[in-house]
Design an enzyme around this catalytic site. Sequence first.
Site, PDB file in Angstrom:
ATOM      1  N   ASN A   1      -3.365  -7.439   3.056  1.00 18.28           N
ATOM      2  CA  ASN A   1      -4.541  -6.643   2.681  1.00 18.28           C
ATOM      3  C   ASN A   1      -5.575  -6.598   3.795  1.00 18.28           C
ATOM      4  O   ASN A   1      -6.306  -5.613   3.926  1.00 18.28           O
ATOM      5  CB  ASN A   1      -5.157  -7.198   1.394  1.00 18.28           C
ATOM      6  CG  ASN A   1      -4.286  -6.924   0.183  1.00 18.28           C
ATOM      7  OD1 ASN A   1      -3.729  -5.841   0.035  1.00 18.28           O
ATOM      8  ND2 ASN A   1      -4.144  -7.911  -0.684  1.00 18.28           N
TER       9      ASN A   1
ATOM     10  N   GLY B   1      -4.646  -8.024  -4.668  1.00 25.58           N
ATOM     11  CA  GLY B   1      -5.864  -7.678  -3.949  1.00 25.58           C
ATOM     12  C   GLY B   1      -6.413  -8.785  -3.075  1.00 25.58           C
ATOM     13  O   GLY B   1      -7.420  -8.590  -2.390  1.00 25.58           O
TER      14      GLY B   1
ATOM     15  N   SER C   1      -0.592  -9.641  -4.038  1.00 22.95           N
ATOM     16  CA  SER C   1       0.193  -8.912  -5.030  1.00 22.95           C
ATOM     17  C   SER C   1       1.697  -8.990  -4.770  1.00 22.95           C
ATOM     18  O   SER C   1       2.493  -8.850  -5.700  1.00 22.95           O
ATOM     19  CB  SER C   1      -0.234  -7.439  -5.050  1.00 22.95           C
ATOM     20  OG  SER C   1      -0.120  -6.863  -3.759  1.00 22.95           O
TER      21      SER C   1
ATOM     22  N   ASP D   1       4.098   3.417  -4.948  1.00 29.06           N
ATOM     23  CA  ASP D   1       3.052   3.316  -3.931  1.00 29.06           C
ATOM     24  C   ASP D   1       3.614   3.105  -2.529  1.00 29.06           C
ATOM     25  O   ASP D   1       2.880   3.148  -1.541  1.00 29.06           O
ATOM     26  CB  ASP D   1       2.054   2.206  -4.272  1.00 29.06           C
ATOM     27  CG  ASP D   1       2.716   0.834  -4.424  1.00 29.06           C
ATOM     28  OD1 ASP D   1       3.875   0.665  -4.011  1.00 29.06           O
ATOM     29  OD2 ASP D   1       2.058  -0.073  -4.962  1.00 29.06           O
TER      30      ASP D   1
ATOM     31  N   HIS E   1       4.779  -1.988  -2.724  1.00 24.06           N
ATOM     32  CA  HIS E   1       5.224  -3.131  -3.519  1.00 24.06           C
ATOM     33  C   HIS E   1       6.705  -3.007  -3.898  1.00 24.06           C
ATOM     34  O   HIS E   1       7.121  -1.955  -4.411  1.00 24.06           O
ATOM     35  CB  HIS E   1       4.367  -3.270  -4.783  1.00 24.06           C
ATOM     36  CG  HIS E   1       2.926  -3.531  -4.487  1.00 24.06           C
ATOM     37  ND1 HIS E   1       1.977  -2.533  -4.433  1.00 24.06           N
ATOM     38  CD2 HIS E   1       2.282  -4.696  -4.210  1.00 24.06           C
ATOM     39  CE1 HIS E   1       0.800  -3.061  -4.144  1.00 24.06           C
ATOM     40  NE2 HIS E   1       0.953  -4.368  -4.003  1.00 24.06           N
TER      41      HIS E   1
END
Length: 232
Positions: free
Chosen positions: A125, A97, A60, A208, A211
């Site tokens: 991730n 993801g 991402s 979040d 990002h």
Amino acid sequence: MIKKNSALNTSLMFCYFLMLFVASCGEKKQQKEENEVSVEEEVVEETTVSSKKILFFGDSLTAGYGLELGQAFPSIIQQKIDSLGLNYTVINAGLSGETTASGKNRLDWVLEDDMDIVIIELGANDGLRGVPIAETKANLQEMIDQVQQDLPNAKIILAGMKIPPNMGPEYTSQFENIFPTLAQEENIALIPFLLEDVAGIPELNQGDGIHPTVEGQKLVAENVWEVLKPMF
């Protein structure tokens, strides 16, 4: 007198047809030259259109999660390349993801025979999910091996990553060491930390806290550019 006029007319007709013939040859020669110039122009145009390719293969962070596609750092890199008149096209193959395991399986779908530079940006991730260090490293190793096998002339850049200390200091330290260790073992270029000067700074990250914002992406692009630019 009739014979003399007849001879004169014949002579004039001969001159007339001779002039037509010469003119016709001149037109054909001019047309041939124009066609040759046209062909040369087409060849030059085709050569100009063709360009080398840079593949950004990641998660991402590469995809530009939460932003428009043109705001992700690969697009900013393309703008830098265009401003310098370099003949390179950036391909953004980021997928939100993505882990190293899923990326390993997807890589074959995006590799092309004429890729010149491949930037691998995966692993974040894995770290956030606590994937075993050995598994993450093995998956990255396999991706590097595949690029080297399929594109032996391509240059590879590995994007280094760090994670919050949630998984404990030992795991965090081992995770960070994956990237410089692989880069050294495989003799490939390394971006020490993709999110340098961005991670942990609220105003440079979205809600979040993970990002980057538009401004954050610009700084990420600078981190990438510092390693990428010497390869041109």
